[in-house]
Design a protein around this motif. Structure first.
Motif, PDB file in Angstrom:
ATOM      1  N   ALA A 122      39.116 -27.688   6.881  1.00 29.58           N
ATOM      2  CA  ALA A 122      38.668 -29.028   6.509  1.00 29.58           C
ATOM      3  C   ALA A 122      37.489 -29.465   7.370  1.00 29.58           C
ATOM      4  CB  ALA A 122      39.821 -30.023   6.640  1.00 29.58           C
ATOM      5  N   SER A 123      37.528 -29.134   8.662  1.00 27.38           N
ATOM      6  CA  SER A 123      36.428 -29.489   9.560  1.00 27.38           C
ATOM      7  C   SER A 123      35.149 -28.771   9.151  1.00 27.38           C
ATOM      8  CB  SER A 123      36.790 -29.136  11.006  1.00 27.38           C
ATOM      9  OG  SER A 123      37.873 -29.925  11.458  1.00 27.38           O
ATOM     10  N   ALA A 124      35.293 -27.501   8.748  1.00 26.62           N
ATOM     11  CA  ALA A 124      34.123 -26.735   8.317  1.00 26.62           C
ATOM     12  C   ALA A 124      33.511 -27.348   7.063  1.00 26.62           C
ATOM     13  CB  ALA A 124      34.513 -25.281   8.065  1.00 26.62           C
ATOM     14  N   ARG A 125      34.361 -27.752   6.110  1.00 25.79           N
ATOM     15  CA  ARG A 125      33.842 -28.368   4.887  1.00 25.79           C
ATOM     16  C   ARG A 125      33.180 -29.705   5.184  1.00 25.79           C
ATOM     17  NH1 ARG A 125      38.728 -26.107   2.662  1.00 25.79           N
ATOM     18  NH2 ARG A 125      39.848 -28.067   2.872  1.00 25.79           N
ATOM     19  N   ASP A 126      33.782 -30.482   6.080  1.00 30.74           N
ATOM     20  CA  ASP A 126      33.188 -31.771   6.447  1.00 30.74           C
ATOM     21  C   ASP A 126      31.846 -31.573   7.138  1.00 30.74           C
ATOM     22  OD1 ASP A 126      35.352 -33.058   5.386  1.00 30.74           O
ATOM     23  OD2 ASP A 126      36.352 -33.405   7.308  1.00 30.74           O
ATOM     24  N   ALA A 127      31.737 -30.523   7.968  1.00 32.46           N
ATOM     25  CA  ALA A 127      30.479 -30.251   8.668  1.00 32.46           C
ATOM     26  C   ALA A 127      29.385 -29.890   7.674  1.00 32.46           C
ATOM     27  CB  ALA A 127      30.675 -29.128   9.679  1.00 32.46           C
ATOM     28  N   VAL A 128      29.746 -29.125   6.649  1.00 34.09           N
ATOM     29  CA  VAL A 128      28.770 -28.764   5.616  1.00 34.09           C
ATOM     30  C   VAL A 128      28.303 -30.020   4.885  1.00 34.09           C
ATOM     31  CG1 VAL A 128      28.441 -27.555   3.424  1.00 34.09           C
ATOM     32  CG2 VAL A 128      29.615 -26.416   5.309  1.00 34.09           C
ATOM     33  N   ASP A 129      29.234 -30.905   4.556  1.00 30.43           N
ATOM     34  CA  ASP A 129      28.864 -32.159   3.895  1.00 30.43           C
ATOM     35  C   ASP A 129      27.939 -32.987   4.779  1.00 30.43           C
ATOM     36  OD1 ASP A 129      30.442 -31.434   1.799  1.00 30.43           O
ATOM     37  OD2 ASP A 129      31.825 -33.119   1.928  1.00 30.43           O
ATOM     38  N   ALA A 130      28.260 -33.040   6.075  1.00 26.14           N
ATOM     39  CA  ALA A 130      27.454 -33.831   6.999  1.00 26.14           C
ATOM     40  C   ALA A 130      26.050 -33.280   7.133  1.00 26.14           C
ATOM     41  CB  ALA A 130      28.132 -33.874   8.371  1.00 26.14           C
TER      42      ALA A 130
ATOM     43  N   HIS B 265      24.819 -30.706   2.587  1.00 26.12           N
ATOM     44  CA  HIS B 265      25.186 -29.747   1.554  1.00 26.12           C
ATOM     45  C   HIS B 265      26.616 -30.037   1.120  1.00 26.12           C
ATOM     46  CE1 HIS B 265      21.495 -27.930   2.701  1.00 26.12           C
ATOM     47  NE2 HIS B 265      21.960 -27.355   3.803  1.00 26.12           N
ATOM     48  N   ALA B 266      27.208 -29.141   0.342  1.00 20.44           N
ATOM     49  CA  ALA B 266      28.586 -29.308  -0.098  1.00 20.44           C
ATOM     50  C   ALA B 266      29.162 -27.934  -0.402  1.00 20.44           C
ATOM     51  CB  ALA B 266      28.649 -30.213  -1.331  1.00 20.44           C
ATOM     52  N   MET B 267      30.491 -27.875  -0.539  1.00 17.34           N
ATOM     53  CA  MET B 267      31.158 -26.618  -0.826  1.00 17.34           C
ATOM     54  C   MET B 267      32.204 -26.813  -1.918  1.00 17.34           C
ATOM     55  SD  MET B 267      31.826 -25.066   3.013  1.00 17.34           S
ATOM     56  CE  MET B 267      32.744 -23.652   2.362  1.00 17.34           C
ATOM     57  N   LEU B 268      32.432 -25.751  -2.677  1.00 20.98           N
ATOM     58  CA  LEU B 268      33.545 -25.727  -3.610  1.00 20.98           C
ATOM     59  C   LEU B 268      33.966 -24.286  -3.822  1.00 20.98           C
ATOM     60  CD1 LEU B 268      32.582 -26.052  -7.356  1.00 20.98           C
ATOM     61  CD2 LEU B 268      30.839 -25.742  -5.620  1.00 20.98           C
ATOM     62  N   SER B 269      35.181 -24.111  -4.302  1.00 23.99           N
ATOM     63  CA  SER B 269      35.686 -22.783  -4.611  1.00 23.99           C
ATOM     64  C   SER B 269      36.163 -22.781  -6.054  1.00 23.99           C
ATOM     65  CB  SER B 269      36.844 -22.416  -3.679  1.00 23.99           C
ATOM     66  OG  SER B 269      37.410 -21.168  -4.047  1.00 23.99           O
TER      67      SER B 269
ATOM     68  N   TRP C 123      39.163 -25.961  -5.121  1.00 21.19           N
ATOM     69  CA  TRP C 123      39.038 -27.090  -4.198  1.00 21.19           C
ATOM     70  C   TRP C 123      37.567 -27.455  -4.080  1.00 21.19           C
ATOM     71  CZ3 TRP C 123      35.768 -25.787  -0.384  1.00 21.19           C
ATOM     72  CH2 TRP C 123      35.759 -24.467   0.085  1.00 21.19           C
ATOM     73  N   GLN C 124      37.320 -28.685  -3.635  1.00 21.58           N
ATOM     74  CA  GLN C 124      35.962 -29.191  -3.450  1.00 21.58           C
ATOM     75  C   GLN C 124      35.897 -30.018  -2.183  1.00 21.58           C
ATOM     76  OE1 GLN C 124      35.856 -30.998  -7.670  1.00 21.58           O
ATOM     77  NE2 GLN C 124      33.713 -30.734  -7.154  1.00 21.58           N
ATOM     78  N   SER C 125      34.774 -29.974  -1.504  1.00 23.78           N
ATOM     79  CA  SER C 125      34.549 -30.901  -0.411  1.00 23.78           C
ATOM     80  C   SER C 125      34.196 -32.260  -1.018  1.00 23.78           C
ATOM     81  CB  SER C 125      33.411 -30.407   0.492  1.00 23.78           C
ATOM     82  OG  SER C 125      32.175 -30.436  -0.207  1.00 23.78           O
ATOM     83  N   PRO C 126      34.303 -33.346  -0.258  1.00 28.21           N
ATOM     84  CA  PRO C 126      34.019 -34.676  -0.814  1.00 28.21           C
ATOM     85  C   PRO C 126      32.635 -34.787  -1.453  1.00 28.21           C
ATOM     86  CG  PRO C 126      35.160 -34.885   1.277  1.00 28.21           C
ATOM     87  CD  PRO C 126      34.845 -33.421   1.109  1.00 28.21           C
ATOM     88  N   ALA C 127      31.612 -34.240  -0.794  1.00 28.09           N
ATOM     89  CA  ALA C 127      30.259 -34.340  -1.358  1.00 28.09           C
ATOM     90  C   ALA C 127      30.156 -33.571  -2.661  1.00 28.09           C
ATOM     91  CB  ALA C 127      29.229 -33.809  -0.357  1.00 28.09           C
TER      92      ALA C 127
END
Length: 297
Positions: A130-138, A141-145, A154-158
């Motif tokens: 979760a921290s890694a996904r939040d860091a990417v958003d910050a 960028h954003a992440m999803l699988s 799953w998707q990061s918030p962004a």
């Protein structure tokens, strides 16, 4: 200051198991939620997102396997680690738990110290992810699988915000993105969503799905909006538009029906009029809006 161990949801229809686990987890500092069937578990998760779920495999109504599948098909809950609790030690049942999306299993009768050790490990791993996904958003960028069928796991918030309206109603990537993944097309894939240009890049594959990085760029003004800006002709504006979209001269030529050499000639005129030396600099003026401010200086 001691960190918060987290929230654990226990799902079991056996009161003795609930009492034993609740006591052990409470003593270890966890906030404990309980449910006695699959539907109650889903309702609990909708109200408060746990850090981990201890899930009995065999229950009346919606069993543990189906409950886990429903959690994993919802991008909002897919990230929650699920540890199965079962008296079923046959290989088929163990495989069914992992295939449903579980990360681990515990065999009954349960050993509370072993349960606690496994919970600590899985909660730590989930928080790191979760921290890694939040860091990417910050980082902007954003992440999803997505799974092999293109459904979001799953998707990061962004990512959830940016791709709203881009995914189908059942949470699948659009055909152009699936074709790109299936054919392993050039990376990244660039698409336009709600006037914004998004690029999708492959990050990793775990055999059952693919993790994607999403980058978001400002929209590119249409050629008509560029025409006349800083003295650009309509043809020069078209060339600049496609260059700002990331196209090389050969691609621009194919799109506009001209040779790459002719594209280059138009581009040289664009450089002169914009007082830049490279296509990157020209594209940057378009993307950040500087080109339009120049037109009124």
């Amino acid at each position: 200051m001691t960190s918060d161990p987290g929230v654990v949801l226990i799902v079991d229809d056996a009161p003795e198991n609930l009492a034993m686990l609740h006591e052990a987890l409470d003593a270890a500092g966890y906030r404990v939620l309980v449910a006695t069937d699959g539907q109650s578990a889903l309702d609990r998760v909708a109200l408060l997102m746990p850090d981990l779920i201890l899930l009995d495999a065999m229950m009346p109504g919606i069993d543990g396997f189906e409950t886990c599948r429903r959690l994993k098909t919802d991008p909002l809950t897919a990230h929650i680690p699920v540890v199965f609790m079962t008296g079923l030690t046959e290989t088929g049942h163990i495989l069914a738990g992992f295939q449903a999306g579980g990360v681990d299993y515990l065999t009954k009768p349960l050993n509370p110290p072993e349960v606690l050790v496994r919970i600590v490990a899985h909660v730590r791993n989930a928080r790191q992810m979760a921290s890694a996904r939040d860091a990417v958003d910050a980082a902007g960028h954003a992440m999803l699988s997505v799974d092999s069928a293109g459904c979001v796991r799953w998707q990061s918030p962004a990512s959830r915000e940016w791709l709203r309206g881009y995914l189908s109603t059942d949470g699948r990537l659009p055909p152009v993105a699936m074709a790109w993944l299936d054919a392993r097309g050039p990376d990244p894939l660039s698409v336009v969503v709600d006037g914004r240009r998004l690029s999708l890049s492959r990050l990793a594959s775990d055999g059952s799905g693919i993790t994607l990085l999403v980058r978001k760029r400002a929209s590119v003004p249409e050629p008509e909006a560029l025409t006349g800006v800083c003295g650009l002709t309509s043809r020069e504006a078209e060339v600049l538009y496609w260059v700002a979209c990331g196209k090389i001269n050969r691609d621009v030529g194919e799109i506009l029906g001209m040779s790459p050499r002719t594209v280059d000639k138009h581009l040289q005129h664009v450089f002169e009029k914009l007082n830049v030396e490279t296509r990157t600099a020209a594209a940057s003026l378009v993307m950040d809006g500087t080109l339009f401010s120049r037109a009124f200086v």
